[in-house]
Design a protein around this motif. Structure first.
Motif, PDB file in Angstrom:
ATOM      1  N   HIS A  81       0.846  -1.196   0.000  1.00 29.13           N
ATOM      2  CA  HIS A  81       0.000   0.000   0.000  1.00 29.13           C
ATOM      3  C   HIS A  81       0.882   1.247   0.000  1.00 29.13           C
ATOM      4  CE1 HIS A  81       0.824  -0.934   4.239  1.00 29.13           C
ATOM      5  NE2 HIS A  81       0.640   0.353   4.508  1.00 29.13           N
ATOM      6  N   PRO A  82       0.333   2.395  -0.438  1.00 23.99           N
ATOM      7  CA  PRO A  82       1.141   3.605  -0.587  1.00 23.99           C
ATOM      8  C   PRO A  82       1.050   4.534   0.617  1.00 23.99           C
ATOM      9  CG  PRO A  82      -0.957   3.955  -1.647  1.00 23.99           C
ATOM     10  CD  PRO A  82      -1.005   2.556  -1.057  1.00 23.99           C
ATOM     11  N   ILE A 123       5.876   6.331  -1.411  1.00 25.36           N
ATOM     12  CA  ILE A 123       6.491   5.018  -1.288  1.00 25.36           C
ATOM     13  C   ILE A 123       5.396   3.969  -1.200  1.00 25.36           C
ATOM     14  CG2 ILE A 123       6.569   4.832   1.239  1.00 25.36           C
ATOM     15  CD1 ILE A 123       9.546   4.033   0.949  1.00 25.36           C
ATOM     16  N   LEU A 124       5.701   2.757  -1.600  1.00 24.79           N
ATOM     17  CA  LEU A 124       4.845   1.601  -1.336  1.00 24.79           C
ATOM     18  C   LEU A 124       5.553   0.745  -0.297  1.00 24.79           C
ATOM     19  CD1 LEU A 124       3.806   0.387  -4.919  1.00 24.79           C
ATOM     20  CD2 LEU A 124       2.742   2.154  -3.502  1.00 24.79           C
ATOM     21  N   HIS A 125       4.760   0.152   0.616  1.00 25.28           N
ATOM     22  CA  HIS A 125       5.397  -0.783   1.544  1.00 25.28           C
ATOM     23  C   HIS A 125       4.423  -1.875   1.954  1.00 25.28           C
ATOM     24  CE1 HIS A 125       4.415   0.576   5.946  1.00 25.28           C
ATOM     25  NE2 HIS A 125       3.440   0.956   5.150  1.00 25.28           N
ATOM     26  N   PRO A 298      -4.181   6.866   2.760  1.00 21.68           N
ATOM     27  CA  PRO A 298      -2.757   6.776   3.120  1.00 21.68           C
ATOM     28  C   PRO A 298      -1.943   8.022   2.816  1.00 21.68           C
ATOM     29  CG  PRO A 298      -3.087   5.774   0.985  1.00 21.68           C
ATOM     30  CD  PRO A 298      -4.443   6.291   1.430  1.00 21.68           C
ATOM     31  N   PHE A 299      -2.605   9.160   2.531  1.00 17.79           N
ATOM     32  CA  PHE A 299      -1.889  10.374   2.173  1.00 17.79           C
ATOM     33  C   PHE A 299      -2.224  11.505   3.141  1.00 17.79           C
ATOM     34  CE2 PHE A 299      -2.871   8.267  -2.024  1.00 17.79           C
ATOM     35  CZ  PHE A 299      -1.626   7.683  -2.168  1.00 17.79           C
ATOM     36  N   VAL A 307      -3.661  16.020  -2.198  1.00 17.99           N
ATOM     37  CA  VAL A 307      -4.122  14.649  -1.949  1.00 17.99           C
ATOM     38  C   VAL A 307      -4.590  14.006  -3.250  1.00 17.99           C
ATOM     39  CG1 VAL A 307      -5.843  13.242  -0.772  1.00 17.99           C
ATOM     40  CG2 VAL A 307      -4.722  15.106   0.455  1.00 17.99           C
ATOM     41  N   VAL A 308      -5.354  14.763  -4.059  1.00 14.73           N
ATOM     42  CA  VAL A 308      -5.801  14.249  -5.355  1.00 14.73           C
ATOM     43  C   VAL A 308      -4.600  13.891  -6.222  1.00 14.73           C
ATOM     44  CG1 VAL A 308      -6.996  14.858  -7.493  1.00 14.73           C
ATOM     45  CG2 VAL A 308      -7.993  15.483  -5.287  1.00 14.73           C
ATOM     46  N   GLN A 309      -3.574  14.754  -6.213  1.00 17.36           N
ATOM     47  CA  GLN A 309      -2.371  14.480  -6.982  1.00 17.36           C
ATOM     48  C   GLN A 309      -1.684  13.201  -6.503  1.00 17.36           C
ATOM     49  OE1 GLN A 309      -1.086  16.426  -9.723  1.00 17.36           O
ATOM     50  NE2 GLN A 309      -0.021  14.452  -9.911  1.00 17.36           N
ATOM     51  N   ALA A 310      -1.684  12.989  -5.183  1.00 18.93           N
ATOM     52  CA  ALA A 310      -1.072  11.783  -4.634  1.00 18.93           C
ATOM     53  C   ALA A 310      -1.788  10.530  -5.141  1.00 18.93           C
ATOM     54  CB  ALA A 310      -1.094  11.828  -3.112  1.00 18.93           C
ATOM     55  N   PHE A 311      -3.120  10.543  -5.146  1.00 11.88           N
ATOM     56  CA  PHE A 311      -3.873   9.402  -5.672  1.00 11.88           C
ATOM     57  C   PHE A 311      -3.555   9.182  -7.152  1.00 11.88           C
ATOM     58  CE2 PHE A 311      -6.679   9.792  -1.910  1.00 11.88           C
ATOM     59  CZ  PHE A 311      -6.810   8.447  -1.592  1.00 11.88           C
TER      60      PHE A 311
END
Length: 324
Positions: A81-82, A123-125, A298-299, A307-311
């Motif tokens: 998950h990011p 990041i993904l972890h 997760p942001f 936040v929209v940009q992160a998605f």
């Protein structure tokens, strides 16, 4: 609840008694954490539920993971998950957890170890029990904390800190009745190993039955205390003279699964009930960032558009990819 212990607590550096002018922090609220499930279904207590975000600043969220004794085949973790815009701090008390991230970080942490992941730009972890623990089952207990990043560090390069239990600073109360583990920040002149963008202090404290502690605390920091096990009292009022150190009569009752939010002052008073087990308590605080918070899933960013940009970046694969 082993975490990190010592054979002779009196051999550790002592936390000095506060002077007569020190002000004990009063308790503003005591809240009870609701229970829920995270990841693939492991039980958690939402430690900060019901506390206003402005009072938590610079913290965002905290879960007590477990305490649960899994049967063989039952241990669970989280899938890939990011994250972006904050740091995740995973502190293991019992059991073992394996971590891996898309930036090349990761490792295995057990009792007393801390995994500190700065998601930063993204990041993904994945977090999961090792295969041998899935096969055997066993005790699992820990804490995961989300620490906000200031605007200037929201898009920092991701990093990973593997803080083993033997690196944690260990302190004793003046009479040996309390063991203080400093994971990050400075407490009573002693520095924990965790490196932080945001000025904070994190401690795990064991207070023996009937014992008390007056913990010096940075007056510029807020202060919260979450009880992992046992019961006792927290807080005080007015000046802390040597005769009233840890006075249970001045404190608020608190028990496992409850969080105390403190007001301003110089010291945090903690006292364990005289009957039963030790009180295990996670005490933390930091210098508020005082920036707008926009968060979803997760942001954790400053604006809704971020936040929209992160998605969008996550969906486009710009936050990394799962690794084998």
């Amino acid at each position: 609840m082993p975490a990190v212990t010592v054979d002779n607590i009196l051999a550790l550096p002592r936390i000095p008694l506060p002077d007569a002018t020190a002000v004990a922090r009063p308790v503003k609220t005591v809240t009870t954490a609701p229970t829920g499930f995270e990841g693939e279904g492991f039980p958690v207590r939402r430690a900060f539920a019901g506390i206003d975000l402005s009072s938590l600043d610079p913290f965002i969220h905290m879960d007590q993971m477990g305490e649960v004794n899994y049967a063989p085949g039952e241990p669970k973790g989280t899938p890939w998950h990011p994250h972006r815009g904050f740091e995740t701090v995973t502190y293991m008390i019992d059991g073992i957890m394996e971590h891996k991230d898309s930036h090349g970080g990761g490792g295995t942490i057990g009792g007393g170890d801390t995994q500190w992941m700065t998601a930063g730009a993204g990041i993904l972890h994945i977090e999961a029990p090792p295969e041998h623990l899935v096969m055997s089952g066993g005790l699992f207990h820990g804490v995961q904390l989300w620490v906000n990043l200031p605007r200037a560090n929201k898009l920092a390069t991701p990093r990973y800190q593997d803080i083993t239990g033997n690196k944690v600073a260990l302190l004793s109360s003046s009479d040996g009745g309390a063991l203080v583990r400093v994971i990050a920040g400075e407490v009573a002149g002693h520095q924990g190993p965790g490196s932080t963008y945001t000025p904070i202090a994190l401690t795990h404290i064991t207070v023996a039955p009937g014992a008390a502690l007056s913990l010096p605390w940075n007056p510029e920091f807020n202060a919260l205390a979450y009880v992992l096990a046992g019961s006792g009292t927290v807080g005080g009022g007015g000046s802390v003279g040597s005769a009233s150190i840890g006075s249970a009569s001045a404190g608020r009752p608190i028990r496992m699964g409850q969080t105390a939010l403190f007001g301003r002052g110089d010291v945090i008073d903690l006292a364990a009930d005289s009957r039963g087990e030790s009180m295990e308590i996670f005490v933390l605080g930091g210098k508020p960032i005082r920036e707008p918070v926009a968060m979803a899933g997760p942001f954790v960013m400053n604006t809704k558009s971020e936040v929209v940009q992160a998605f969008e970046d996550y969906q486009a694969g710009r936050l990394g990819a799962p690794t084998e």
